[in-house]
Motif scaffolding. Structure first.
Motif, PDB file in Angstrom:
ATOM      1  N   GLY A 189       0.796  -1.225   0.000  1.00  0.00           N
ATOM      2  CA  GLY A 189       0.000   0.000   0.000  1.00  0.00           C
ATOM      3  C   GLY A 189       0.826   1.271   0.000  1.00  0.00           C
ATOM      4  N   VAL A 190       1.933   1.264  -0.730  1.00  0.00           N
ATOM      5  CA  VAL A 190       2.774   2.458  -0.874  1.00  0.00           C
ATOM      6  C   VAL A 190       3.009   2.699  -2.359  1.00  0.00           C
ATOM      7  CG1 VAL A 190       3.923   2.184   1.363  1.00  0.00           C
ATOM      8  CG2 VAL A 190       4.897   1.089  -0.679  1.00  0.00           C
ATOM      9  N   PRO A 191       3.389   3.919  -2.752  1.00  0.00           N
ATOM     10  CA  PRO A 191       3.681   4.175  -4.166  1.00  0.00           C
ATOM     11  C   PRO A 191       4.810   3.274  -4.668  1.00  0.00           C
ATOM     12  CG  PRO A 191       3.493   6.239  -2.951  1.00  0.00           C
ATOM     13  CD  PRO A 191       3.495   5.146  -1.930  1.00  0.00           C
ATOM     14  N   LEU A 192       4.626   2.710  -5.837  1.00  0.00           N
ATOM     15  CA  LEU A 192       5.639   1.853  -6.456  1.00  0.00           C
ATOM     16  C   LEU A 192       5.856   2.323  -7.885  1.00  0.00           C
ATOM     17  CD1 LEU A 192       7.468  -0.618  -6.748  1.00  0.00           C
ATOM     18  CD2 LEU A 192       5.442  -2.044  -7.010  1.00  0.00           C
ATOM     19  N   VAL A 193       7.066   2.770  -8.187  1.00  0.00           N
ATOM     20  CA  VAL A 193       7.391   3.222  -9.540  1.00  0.00           C
ATOM     21  C   VAL A 193       8.605   2.442 -10.049  1.00  0.00           C
ATOM     22  CG1 VAL A 193       6.455   5.522  -9.133  1.00  0.00           C
ATOM     23  CG2 VAL A 193       8.893   5.133  -8.797  1.00  0.00           C
ATOM     24  N   SER A 194       8.596   2.124 -11.328  1.00  0.00           N
ATOM     25  CA  SER A 194       9.657   1.315 -11.934  1.00  0.00           C
ATOM     26  C   SER A 194      10.221   2.007 -13.158  1.00  0.00           C
ATOM     27  CB  SER A 194       9.117  -0.059 -12.345  1.00  0.00           C
ATOM     28  OG  SER A 194       8.624  -0.769 -11.224  1.00  0.00           O
ATOM     29  N   VAL A 195      11.513   1.816 -13.366  1.00  0.00           N
ATOM     30  CA  VAL A 195      12.173   2.319 -14.574  1.00  0.00           C
ATOM     31  C   VAL A 195      12.960   1.174 -15.197  1.00  0.00           C
ATOM     32  CG1 VAL A 195      13.763   3.994 -15.562  1.00  0.00           C
ATOM     33  CG2 VAL A 195      12.412   4.616 -13.555  1.00  0.00           C
ATOM     34  N   ILE A 196      12.699   0.896 -16.459  1.00  0.00           N
ATOM     35  CA  ILE A 196      13.470  -0.104 -17.197  1.00  0.00           C
ATOM     36  C   ILE A 196      14.647   0.625 -17.819  1.00  0.00           C
ATOM     37  CG2 ILE A 196      13.443  -1.775 -19.084  1.00  0.00           C
ATOM     38  CD1 ILE A 196      10.339  -1.980 -18.388  1.00  0.00           C
ATOM     39  N   ILE A 197      15.848   0.362 -17.282  1.00  0.00           N
ATOM     40  CA  ILE A 197      17.031   1.135 -17.668  1.00  0.00           C
ATOM     41  C   ILE A 197      17.846   0.449 -18.755  1.00  0.00           C
ATOM     42  CG2 ILE A 197      17.195   2.334 -15.447  1.00  0.00           C
ATOM     43  CD1 ILE A 197      19.288   0.275 -14.581  1.00  0.00           C
ATOM     44  N   GLY A 198      17.545  -0.813 -19.028  1.00  0.00           N
ATOM     45  CA  GLY A 198      18.269  -1.545 -20.067  1.00  0.00           C
ATOM     46  C   GLY A 198      17.381  -2.626 -20.639  1.00  0.00           C
ATOM     47  N   GLU A 199      17.594  -3.853 -20.180  1.00  0.00           N
ATOM     48  CA  GLU A 199      16.744  -4.971 -20.598  1.00  0.00           C
ATOM     49  C   GLU A 199      15.670  -5.240 -19.551  1.00  0.00           C
ATOM     50  OE1 GLU A 199      18.652  -8.503 -22.794  1.00  0.00           O
ATOM     51  OE2 GLU A 199      20.212  -7.859 -21.398  1.00  0.00           O
ATOM     52  N   GLY A 200      14.468  -5.492 -20.007  1.00  0.00           N
ATOM     53  CA  GLY A 200      13.400  -5.961 -19.135  1.00  0.00           C
ATOM     54  C   GLY A 200      12.972  -7.316 -19.642  1.00  0.00           C
ATOM     55  N   GLY A 201      13.578  -8.366 -19.113  1.00  0.00           N
ATOM     56  CA  GLY A 201      13.372  -9.692 -19.669  1.00  0.00           C
ATOM     57  C   GLY A 201      12.430 -10.565 -18.864  1.00  0.00           C
ATOM     58  N   SER A 202      11.300 -10.919 -19.448  1.00  0.00           N
ATOM     59  CA  SER A 202      10.393 -11.961 -18.966  1.00  0.00           C
ATOM     60  C   SER A 202       9.905 -11.709 -17.538  1.00  0.00           C
ATOM     61  CB  SER A 202      11.110 -13.309 -19.086  1.00  0.00           C
ATOM     62  OG  SER A 202      10.215 -14.369 -18.923  1.00  0.00           O
ATOM     63  N   GLY A 203       9.533 -12.797 -16.846  1.00  0.00           N
ATOM     64  CA  GLY A 203       9.006 -12.684 -15.487  1.00  0.00           C
ATOM     65  C   GLY A 203      10.016 -12.110 -14.518  1.00  0.00           C
ATOM     66  N   GLY A 204      11.298 -12.262 -14.840  1.00  0.00           N
ATOM     67  CA  GLY A 204      12.334 -11.694 -14.002  1.00  0.00           C
ATOM     68  C   GLY A 204      12.246 -10.188 -13.905  1.00  0.00           C
ATOM     69  N   ALA A 205      11.715  -9.551 -14.936  1.00  0.00           N
ATOM     70  CA  ALA A 205      11.508  -8.101 -14.927  1.00  0.00           C
ATOM     71  C   ALA A 205      10.144  -7.745 -14.350  1.00  0.00           C
ATOM     72  CB  ALA A 205      11.629  -7.547 -16.347  1.00  0.00           C
ATOM     73  N   VAL A 206       9.120  -8.510 -14.722  1.00  0.00           N
ATOM     74  CA  VAL A 206       7.760  -8.242 -14.242  1.00  0.00           C
ATOM     75  C   VAL A 206       7.700  -8.296 -12.718  1.00  0.00           C
ATOM     76  CG1 VAL A 206       5.372  -9.088 -14.252  1.00  0.00           C
ATOM     77  CG2 VAL A 206       6.698  -9.055 -16.377  1.00  0.00           C
ATOM     78  N   ALA A 207       8.512  -9.148 -12.115  1.00  0.00           N
ATOM     79  CA  ALA A 207       8.522  -9.306 -10.664  1.00  0.00           C
ATOM     80  C   ALA A 207       8.909  -8.026  -9.936  1.00  0.00           C
ATOM     81  CB  ALA A 207       9.480 -10.427 -10.268  1.00  0.00           C
ATOM     82  N   PHE A 208       9.570  -7.098 -10.633  1.00  0.00           N
ATOM     83  CA  PHE A 208       9.930  -5.800 -10.056  1.00  0.00           C
ATOM     84  C   PHE A 208       9.115  -4.666 -10.663  1.00  0.00           C
ATOM     85  CE2 PHE A 208      14.619  -6.659  -8.680  1.00  0.00           C
ATOM     86  CZ  PHE A 208      14.181  -7.681  -7.864  1.00  0.00           C
ATOM     87  N   ALA A 209       8.492  -4.905 -11.812  1.00  0.00           N
ATOM     88  CA  ALA A 209       7.884  -3.819 -12.577  1.00  0.00           C
ATOM     89  C   ALA A 209       6.362  -3.823 -12.558  1.00  0.00           C
ATOM     90  CB  ALA A 209       8.372  -3.875 -14.031  1.00  0.00           C
ATOM     91  N   THR A 210       5.749  -4.562 -11.645  1.00  0.00           N
ATOM     92  CA  THR A 210       4.293  -4.536 -11.520  1.00  0.00           C
ATOM     93  C   THR A 210       3.944  -3.337 -10.639  1.00  0.00           C
ATOM     94  OG1 THR A 210       4.335  -6.949 -11.660  1.00  0.00           O
ATOM     95  CG2 THR A 210       2.256  -5.952 -11.019  1.00  0.00           C
TER      96      THR A 210
END
Length: 320
Positions: A189-210
């Protein structure tokens, strides 16, 4: 020395000739090559603009993977003050492919988490080239839980080819760890912001970028699978990665149209690796703007905003 990509070879030749002239002038003070060198510089500058004017998806993949791009560690050192790293998943080990800890962003306390690929041979091996194991995702879950407990915004920096697919990682529950991390992203319940700085590969990226807000650097990529992996599956030929890159719609421009990401962060001419400071400043501005958009929302509103964002994903179409 600048590392040139395959499509930058003509640029490498011109800039190399200019440097050769300057080296001759340094060795012989009577030699004046300023006019010739300036002409080559102008030609190189024009070619650089032409090369980066309309990059193909595959060339964007190459730029996104450039070893001289700023990595997570660079952003943390430049953007955050009083960074205190937190290690381990309290279960198995500390995964060096995932960095995370408490810090201050624009003098406000936050939790920052990201993938770190490493900058030389030794650090790349230590960091497993940014490919996290289960303990890396469980560490991220622990840090997000802490952020939720203390009401700290979470900032994630994504740069991974994907979660590590090794035997040990699978034995320790890689898919479950990724799912738990994705669930935690949706639940806090806090603000969550993500930046893809290079590669955003598969579930490994989604796990941080939801996240409530997702931004991508202009020449970064974000996809369900790498172009090489996709080509191997669909065509049984990894050399068809160019066709796969086109089909995957992995560029920031396509993903903005699809509603997968919220904003594109412009990169300096020639890509992030040619002007690291300019890139980092642009990321600072984007993070500040995204956090500003979420300011004042309570926990329930933030969770609803995040869930609705992902439920609506795919409602926007993109012509083939």
């Amino acid at each position: 020395m600048t590392q040139y990509l395959d499509f930058e070879k003509p640029l490498a030749e011109i800039e190399g000739k200019a440097e050769e002239l300057r080296a001759l002038a340094r060795a012989n003070e009577e030699m004046d090559v300023s006019d010739e060198a300036a002409a080559l510089d102008a030609k190189a500058s024009k070619l650089l603009d032409e090369l980066y004017k309309d990059l193909t998806p595959w060339r964007k993949c190459q730029v996104a993977r450039h070893p001289e791009r700023p990595h997570c560690k660079d952003y943390i050192e430049a953007l955050f003050k009083e960074y205190t790293p937190l290690a381990g998943d309290r279960n198995f080990a500390d995964d060096l492919a995932v960095m995370g800890g408490l810090a201050r962003f624009e003098d406000k306390p936050v939790m920052v988490i990201g993938h770190e690929k490493g900058s030389d041979t030794k650090s790349r091996i230590e960091r497993n080239f940014g490919m996290a194991r289960p303990e890396g995702y469980r560490k991220a879950v622990r840090l997000m839980e802490m952020a939720g407990r203390f009401g700290l915004p979470v900032i994630t920096l994504i740069d991974t080819a994907g979660a590590y697919p090794g035997k040990g990682a699978e034995e320790r529950g890689q898919s479950e760890a990724i799912a738990r991390s994705t669930e935690m992203c949706l639940r806090i319940g806090v603000p969550l912001v993500s930046v893809i700085i290079g590669e955003g590969g598969s579930g490994g990226a989604v796990a941080f970028a939801t996240a409530n807000r997702v931004a991508m650097l202009e020449h970064s990529i974000y996809s369900v699978i790498s172009p090489e992996g996709c080509a191997s599956i669909l065509w049984k030929d990894a050399e068809k990665m160019r066709e796969a890159a086109e089909a995957l719609r992995l560029t920031a421009q396509d993903l903005k149209k699809l509603g997968v990401i919220d904003r594109i962060i412009p990169e300096p001419r020639g890509g992030a690796h040619r002007n690291r400071h300019g890139t980092i400043d642009a990321v600072r501005e984007a993070i500040g703007a995204m956090l500003g958009e979420l300011k004042g929302k309570d926990a329930a509103a933030l969770v609803k905003d995040r869930r609705q964002k992902f439920l609506e994903m795919g409602s926007k179409g993109l012509a083939a």
